[in-house]
Enzyme design. Structure first.
Site, short mmCIF file in Angstrom:
data_model
loop_
_atom_site.label_atom_id
_atom_site.label_comp_id
_atom_site.label_asym_id
_atom_site.label_seq_id
_atom_site.Cartn_x
_atom_site.Cartn_y
_atom_site.Cartn_z
CB THR A 3 45.44 94.12 59.94
OG1 THR A 3 44.38 93.22 60.24
CG2 THR A 3 46.33 94.26 61.17
CG HIS A 43 38.56 87.25 59.26
ND1 HIS A 43 38.88 86.38 58.25
CD2 HIS A 43 39.63 88.07 59.39
CE1 HIS A 43 40.10 86.66 57.80
NE2 HIS A 43 40.58 87.68 58.48
CG ASN A 77 43.30 85.71 54.93
OD1 ASN A 77 43.32 85.06 53.88
ND2 ASN A 77 43.15 87.02 54.95
CE1 TYR A 133 45.04 85.59 61.62
CE2 TYR A 133 43.74 86.24 59.72
CZ TYR A 133 44.89 86.33 60.47
OH TYR A 133 45.91 87.17 60.08
CG ASN A 145 48.02 83.69 59.23
OD1 ASN A 145 49.10 84.15 59.55
ND2 ASN A 145 46.94 84.44 59.11
#
Ligand code: 8OZ
Length: 371
Positions: free
Chosen positions: A27, A176, A179, A181, A236
């Site tokens: 990112t 994805h 992490n 999400y 996260n």
């Protein structure tokens, strides 16, 4: 020259990679307000096409999937056209490129959501995190739990994005599922408190991520689909009470589907390689496709593990930021340039497309030294 299998071609399904070094999804938050990649994205990825495979920065599958300002999307025609310029440039340099399909789930903020609504997640569990908005970092509120009958719509958003990736000329896609999400929020019990058939048992928690995988495989074929997981990463504000119990069956299900690769963040994201009793790399034994190792690999460790056959592919992230010609440097045994964290996220060309590759003179010097 450093001789190693790492620099030899690898057949990833139908995609022949020129070497086994992968540019990690990174990112960088430099897209437009409309989530469209710019000309600097074309240059940035073109410069790094010496990687065996480039995985794009995480890319929003839908307006709802966004959690950070200035990240790119893959849901509008304008975005598809912009990504097409990127894939054309990478292909012209002989590179291969997958797009990473991203829905952040609860890691967002109303300022980043269409209509200023709450972000969505499996359950209304607030993460102790801040979101990166146009106006700086803001506290993340508790999300809205997705209704069961909304889930097919989210799957349809993945399908639309996956189809758009074809139109944009990608060689495949990476889902994805790491992490903290959306898909990881369904998998791990720190965020999934559902009492319907999408929560509770491991089988139920895997249900939504596997529905997404199946839908994306329908678009691309399994041999052009990879997936990223981070079983023991606390990123996260997400954890599972027993990661082995959920990730072993999850990886077995992914293996049954014949996915091209399993991309594993083997420790704490961007941190300790080994933060937990459960060794994430042991998941390789449960997966028949390619195993891609990730997290703070050095060139030496990459060579060692590829040579021993412990991993098939290896990801480098931050080193690719500051070394566009990373593979060339590794082959020459040349020193790697240091990255500057201040320019990781946001801004423009500075710290993005201005890290130089080695000059011809430098290359000759390192080659002579290594000979
Ligand atoms: C760093 C900053 C923002 C997002 C991830 C997509 O951790 C990310 C990310 C990393 O997977």
């Amino acid at each position: 020259m450093v001789a190693s299998k790492l620099f030899e071609p690898y057949d990833l399904g139908p995609n022949r990679l020129s070497n086994r070094v992968v540019m990690a999804p990174l990112t960088r938050s430099r897209a437009s307000d409309e989530q469209v990649p710019k000309d600097i994205h074309v240059e940035y990825y073109r410069q790094r096409a010496g990687a065996g495979l480039i995985i794009t920065e995480a890319t929003n599958i839908s307006p709802e999937g966004r959690g950070y300002a200035f990240t790119p999307g893959i849901f509008s025609d304008e975005q598809v056209e912009a990504w097409k310029k990127v894939t054309d440039a990478v292909h012209a340099e002989g590179g291969k490129m997958f797009l990473q399909l991203w829905h952040v789930g609860r890691i967002s903020h109303p300022d980043l959501q269409p209509g200023g609504t709450l972000p969505v997640a499996p359950s209304a569990v607030k993460p102790e995190m801040k979101a990166f908005t146009k106006d700086g970092f803001k506290d993340i509120p508790a999300p809205r739990a997705l209704d069961r009958d909304e889930l097919p719509r989210v799957v349809a958003d993945y399908v639309k994005a996956a189809k758009n990736c074809k139109a944009a000329g990608f060689d495949g896609v990476e889902i994805h599922s790491a992490n903290g999400y959306l898909l990881d929020q369904f998998l791990r019990d720190g965020a999934n408190k559902r009492t319907d058939d999408y929560g509770g048992s491991v089988e139920n928690r895997m249900r939504f991520p596997l529905e997404v995988v199946d839908a994306v495989v329908d678009v691309w074929g399994a041999d052009r689909v990879g997936i990223r997981i981070s079983p023991v990463s606390p990123a996260n504000d997400l954890a599972d009470s027993d990661p082995e119990k959920v990730f072993v069956p999850y990886v077995e299900e992914l293996s049954k589907r014949g996915l091209a690769y399993l991309h594993v963040i083997e420790g704490a994201t961007r941190g300790d390689r080994d933060p937990h009793g459960f060794k994430a790399w042991s998941l390789r034994d449960h997966f028949k496709g390619a195993y891609m190792g990730n997290n703070s690999y050095t060139p030496e460790l990459a060579i060692e593990r590829v040579e021993k056959g412990e991993i098939d592919l290896v990801c480098f992230g931050r080193d690719f930021i500051s070394n566009p010609d990373l593979v060339e440097r590794m082959k020459l045994g040349a020193p790697l340039a240091e990255w500057d964290e201040k320019t990781f996220y946001g801004g423009g060309a500075e710290g993005y497309v201005d890290y130089p590759a080695l000059s011809e003179e430098e290359k000759a010097r390192y080659a002579a030294k290594a000979a």
